[in-house]
Design an enzyme around this catalytic site. Structure first.
Site, PDB file in Angstrom:
ATOM      1  N   GLN A 233      -0.779   3.957 -35.577  1.00  0.00           N
ATOM      2  CA  GLN A 233      -1.637   4.491 -34.872  1.00  0.00           C
ATOM      3  C   GLN A 233      -1.325   4.764 -33.400  1.00  0.00           C
ATOM      4  O   GLN A 233      -2.101   5.814 -32.991  1.00  0.00           O
ATOM      5  CB  GLN A 233      -2.843   3.113 -34.652  1.00  0.00           C
ATOM      6  CG  GLN A 233      -3.489   3.243 -35.939  1.00  0.00           C
ATOM      7  CD  GLN A 233      -4.465   4.356 -36.311  1.00  0.00           C
ATOM      8  OE1 GLN A 233      -5.130   5.115 -35.640  1.00  0.00           O
ATOM      9  NE2 GLN A 233      -4.040   4.724 -37.722  1.00  0.00           N
TER      10      GLN A 233
ATOM     11  N   GLY B  28     -12.225  -5.559 -47.391  1.00  0.00           N
ATOM     12  CA  GLY B  28     -10.702  -5.861 -47.236  1.00  0.00           C
ATOM     13  C   GLY B  28     -10.164  -7.061 -46.566  1.00  0.00           C
ATOM     14  O   GLY B  28     -11.159  -8.071 -46.403  1.00  0.00           O
TER      15      GLY B  28
ATOM     16  N   TRP C 101     -10.308  -8.056 -43.250  1.00  0.00           N
ATOM     17  CA  TRP C 101     -11.016  -8.039 -42.084  1.00  0.00           C
ATOM     18  C   TRP C 101     -12.270  -8.193 -42.662  1.00  0.00           C
ATOM     19  O   TRP C 101     -13.272  -9.208 -42.250  1.00  0.00           O
ATOM     20  CB  TRP C 101     -10.910  -6.973 -41.287  1.00  0.00           C
ATOM     21  CG  TRP C 101     -11.438  -7.186 -39.695  1.00  0.00           C
ATOM     22  CD1 TRP C 101     -11.875  -6.034 -39.056  1.00  0.00           C
ATOM     23  CD2 TRP C 101     -11.727  -8.369 -39.207  1.00  0.00           C
ATOM     24  NE1 TRP C 101     -12.421  -6.592 -37.732  1.00  0.00           N
ATOM     25  CE2 TRP C 101     -12.300  -7.918 -37.911  1.00  0.00           C
ATOM     26  CE3 TRP C 101     -11.510  -9.801 -39.160  1.00  0.00           C
ATOM     27  CZ2 TRP C 101     -12.918  -8.807 -36.662  1.00  0.00           C
ATOM     28  CZ3 TRP C 101     -11.905 -10.627 -38.083  1.00  0.00           C
ATOM     29  CH2 TRP C 101     -12.426 -10.074 -37.127  1.00  0.00           C
TER      30      TRP C 101
ATOM     31  N   PHE D 283     -12.438   6.724 -44.739  1.00  0.00           N
ATOM     32  CA  PHE D 283     -13.463   6.715 -45.625  1.00  0.00           C
ATOM     33  C   PHE D 283     -14.771   6.726 -45.077  1.00  0.00           C
ATOM     34  O   PHE D 283     -15.787   6.895 -45.717  1.00  0.00           O
ATOM     35  CB  PHE D 283     -13.497   5.496 -46.574  1.00  0.00           C
ATOM     36  CG  PHE D 283     -12.277   5.454 -47.190  1.00  0.00           C
ATOM     37  CD1 PHE D 283     -11.555   4.226 -47.232  1.00  0.00           C
ATOM     38  CD2 PHE D 283     -11.656   6.394 -48.056  1.00  0.00           C
ATOM     39  CE1 PHE D 283     -10.237   3.844 -47.887  1.00  0.00           C
ATOM     40  CE2 PHE D 283     -10.503   6.425 -48.435  1.00  0.00           C
ATOM     41  CZ  PHE D 283      -9.691   5.102 -48.489  1.00  0.00           C
TER      42      PHE D 283
ATOM     43  N   LYS E 174      -5.186   1.174 -26.685  1.00  0.00           N
ATOM     44  CA  LYS E 174      -4.342   0.045 -26.523  1.00  0.00           C
ATOM     45  C   LYS E 174      -3.133   0.385 -27.399  1.00  0.00           C
ATOM     46  O   LYS E 174      -2.032  -0.127 -26.991  1.00  0.00           O
ATOM     47  CB  LYS E 174      -4.921  -1.129 -26.943  1.00  0.00           C
ATOM     48  CG  LYS E 174      -5.426  -1.115 -28.319  1.00  0.00           C
ATOM     49  CD  LYS E 174      -5.605  -2.598 -28.839  1.00  0.00           C
ATOM     50  CE  LYS E 174      -5.634  -2.625 -30.498  1.00  0.00           C
ATOM     51  NZ  LYS E 174      -5.769  -3.868 -31.293  1.00  0.00           N
TER      52      LYS E 174
ATOM     53  N   ARG F 174       2.281  -3.930 -34.804  1.00  0.00           N
ATOM     54  CA  ARG F 174       3.374  -2.855 -35.387  1.00  0.00           C
ATOM     55  C   ARG F 174       3.707  -1.845 -34.429  1.00  0.00           C
ATOM     56  O   ARG F 174       4.750  -1.350 -34.424  1.00  0.00           O
ATOM     57  CB  ARG F 174       2.620  -2.351 -36.843  1.00  0.00           C
ATOM     58  CG  ARG F 174       1.128  -2.442 -36.642  1.00  0.00           C
ATOM     59  CD  ARG F 174       0.648  -1.665 -37.992  1.00  0.00           C
ATOM     60  NE  ARG F 174       0.909  -2.357 -39.104  1.00  0.00           N
ATOM     61  CZ  ARG F 174       0.626  -1.738 -40.381  1.00  0.00           C
ATOM     62  NH1 ARG F 174      -0.052  -0.457 -40.507  1.00  0.00           N
ATOM     63  NH2 ARG F 174       0.846  -2.252 -41.364  1.00  0.00           N
TER      64      ARG F 174
ATOM     65  N   GLY G  25     -17.512  -2.845 -46.839  1.00  0.00           N
ATOM     66  CA  GLY G  25     -16.175  -3.101 -46.962  1.00  0.00           C
ATOM     67  C   GLY G  25     -15.923  -4.463 -47.179  1.00  0.00           C
ATOM     68  O   GLY G  25     -16.540  -5.385 -46.846  1.00  0.00           O
TER      69      GLY G  25
ATOM     70  N   LYS H 250     -11.332  -0.266 -36.089  1.00  0.00           N
ATOM     71  CA  LYS H 250     -10.516   0.262 -34.911  1.00  0.00           C
ATOM     72  C   LYS H 250      -9.878   1.611 -35.217  1.00  0.00           C
ATOM     73  O   LYS H 250      -9.351   1.974 -36.237  1.00  0.00           O
ATOM     74  CB  LYS H 250      -9.545  -1.064 -34.873  1.00  0.00           C
ATOM     75  CG  LYS H 250     -10.062  -2.182 -33.842  1.00  0.00           C
ATOM     76  CD  LYS H 250      -9.004  -3.194 -33.764  1.00  0.00           C
ATOM     77  CE  LYS H 250      -9.473  -4.180 -32.805  1.00  0.00           C
ATOM     78  NZ  LYS H 250      -8.493  -5.338 -32.502  1.00  0.00           N
TER      79      LYS H 250
ATOM     80  N   LYS I  47       0.418   5.175 -41.509  1.00  0.00           N
ATOM     81  CA  LYS I  47       0.738   5.917 -40.265  1.00  0.00           C
ATOM     82  C   LYS I  47       0.316   4.910 -39.280  1.00  0.00           C
ATOM     83  O   LYS I  47      -0.509   4.161 -39.230  1.00  0.00           O
ATOM     84  CB  LYS I  47      -0.557   7.098 -40.234  1.00  0.00           C
ATOM     85  CG  LYS I  47      -0.312   8.235 -39.516  1.00  0.00           C
ATOM     86  CD  LYS I  47      -1.396   9.119 -39.201  1.00  0.00           C
ATOM     87  CE  LYS I  47      -1.311  10.340 -38.250  1.00  0.00           C
ATOM     88  NZ  LYS I  47      -0.441  11.501 -38.842  1.00  0.00           N
TER      89      LYS I  47
END
Lengths: 373, 373
Positions: free
Chosen positions: A301, A15, A17, A100, A208, A272, A13, A123, A299
């Protein structure tokens, strides 16, 4: 796990993060004798300004699309093929969007080292068949046949890349792998605590977001700081109870780690879920409309998690034991109005009788003293 | 404690918080058979617009000076003499500024019912002889010879008077007194959880102000949400450890109550300690100057608590086990600069080795696994 062969690390990955983590892991790998210098990073190939992203990264050592303005260590090598990136790795760090993960694991099955270990930074969770929560680390272990630990905490990719001080939690059952993973990840500004309570760490990261919706409702209703603190606390207690019911063996102490109380605080004051939920109350628009308007259609979470949690609670006939989670789900789906929220939690199970706890190892039992006069 | 004789309640104190509590207690006393209707409230007599405050309260049922705009139930009777107010009481609720508690107790000694019980709502502590913390409830018990429970939580007098939903924690060792006190205090908007861990409840109310100073420093330094969450979390862990060292027998679970995590959150995001500490960083002025400028000369609790805590830590040679409390004290007293703050907590004891906790009843022991490869 002897120190003879330095461990190879692959970051799956790239991205925001993933790149921030690659910066850290690359630096650590260059310094620590027990880690191989060369760190591979699987990069989903894209064309950026007419050039391949992997080439840009390997030449300029900057992920200009997903972490612009930060130099990656030169020993981090961008690889466009996930099997090529992962095949020699002893440690696989997964940090892709959760949708993914199954495909990636299918691609990698049988192509990685049999003794490799995984660390998931993802997450969220996947919807289990029929409904409910399937933890990403469990999916990885099922599909890749290797143990998978987790890393969750009050972390923001941009702040970590800026080397702002924060903490994170690694949940790792293996007594030797835990400290190894900490060595891979920790820096002077990114402080790691390892606990052996893997599922609790991961579940915190998912639940959370439900509580953050509740915090947003409180903000939208203009109810005050101490109401918000009560909602956050009751949400935390429902997180504790949820783990106790669905992932028994969890420890109360884990909720005091960064993955627990710290990430919850930060998510309920920023983020968000809080923001969109506040707007939900103030505008009267649906969650879907607000996702389109505020999140470019991504979307949210919190409501999604609340739905899957509600499925699990319904199956056990336990909605009444989780009035906060249940109310948030019902408000998000229009079954209740936001103004009903506080009434749903006035008689929370938390407020019944006198509590005294017995903690024997990781078990919690509530002894209710006779409280009636 | 049979229900034959309804219990008489006296509220010792009539400020903002005392009056808000009187409103609640008066209403409960009027409704509950096990409480005598008549609730006395000791009011330090003052002249307001040419009239005695006790007379204004008893005629208009409003404490026009300390809780204007809210009606007190007519069964709450303002009494200007503390012995007269308290002499028949079975339950004494103390809610005066802490500097008056010793004098009040001396006045009341021998003049109250021998089986009376006390409930202290007084946040803060008194300086012990030589230095260190003397809990208000302990002072009350020593000077009045009656058991004293405590009430602490994420509560603001004005919000409670406005009937905004919040929670609070009662710490009460006595298995029958706990539920009685909850009945006296609880309403549909003021939700009470009773725990038997009295000292922990009270200590939380004092120590959170130190952590709030740390949160204020982070805000003043502009360090970001996740740094602040880390500071709050590490502060909470030092609160846990402090109780473990100085008030053994405390329970980890109590820190999850309103007196713990909720009040800490609310204090670190609002409140004067955070605000003044932020200004301390931004302006470079001393705490004393800022107390004069921002608090009308009132003493800020956080730095004062940090000093007394530091005294106790020094005596045990344990400053290095509490780097956050110690750093905050040193910054407040000018021994360190605010910009040194984060460096002091990079290698917090929390970040050493792998943690696994054994909780047997209320004991905590840290087992450190061999983490070196």
């Amino acid at each position: 796990m002897a120190c003879t062969n330095p461990k190879k690390v692959c970051i799956v990955g790239s991205g925001n993060w993933g790149s921030a983590i690659a910066k850290i892991v690359g630096n650590n790998a260059a310094q620590l004798k027990n880690l191989d210098d060369r760190v591979t990073m699987y990069v989903y190939e894209e064309i950026v300004d007419g050039k391949k992203l992997t080439e840009i990264i390997n030449e300029t050592h900057e992920n200009v699309k997903y972490l612009p303005g930060h130099k990656l260590p030169p020993n981090v090598v961008a690889v466009p093929d996930v099997v090529e990136a992962a095949k020699d790795a002893d440690i696989l760090i997964f940090v892709v969007p959760h949708q993914f993960i199954r495909t990636l694991c299918s691609t990698l099955l049988g192509k990685i080292k049999p003794n490799a270990i995984a660390l998931s930074l993802i997450k969220g969770f996947d919807r289990a068949e029929g409904g409910g929560i399937d933890l990403i680390s469990h999916i990885i272990t099922r599909h890749l046949q290797i143990p998978c630990s987790v890393l969750m905490g009050a972390n923001l990719a941009g702040e970590v890349a800026d080397e702002k001080f924060c903490e994170t939690t690694i949940g790792c059952k293996d007594i030797l792998a835990g400290p190894l993973l900490r060595d891979v990840i920790q820096t002077s500004y990114f402080r790691v605590v390892v606990v052996d309570d893997e599922d609790t760490v991961e579940v915190c990261g998912a639940l959370k977001n439900i509580v953050a919706c509740g915090a947003g409702f409180v903000d939208g209703l203009g109810l005050g700081d101490n109401t918000k603190a009560a909602v956050i606390r009751l949400g935390l207690m429902e997180m504790v109870k949820f783990v106790d019911v669905f992932y028994p063996g969890g420890k109360l102490s884990t909720f005091f780690e960064s993955c627990g109380v710290a990430d919850l605080i930060t998510t309920c004051y920023g983020g968000r879920n809080r923001k969109v939920s506040e707007a939900f109350v103030k505008t009267g628009k649906s969650i879907k409309e607000l996702e389109d308007e505020m999140l470019n259609g991504q979307k949210l979470q919190g409501p999604y998690t609340a739905e899957e949690v509600n499925y699990m609670l319904k199956n056990k006939g336990m909605e009444d034991k989780f009035p906060l989670f249940t109310a948030i789900h019902k408000i998000c789906t229009g079954l209740l109005k936001p103004s009903d929220f506080i009434d749903c939690i006035r008689n929370h199970p938390e407020h019944m009788d006198t509590k005294s706890y017995d903690y024997q190892s990781s078990q919690k039992s509530y002894h209710r003293s006779s409280s009636k006069l």
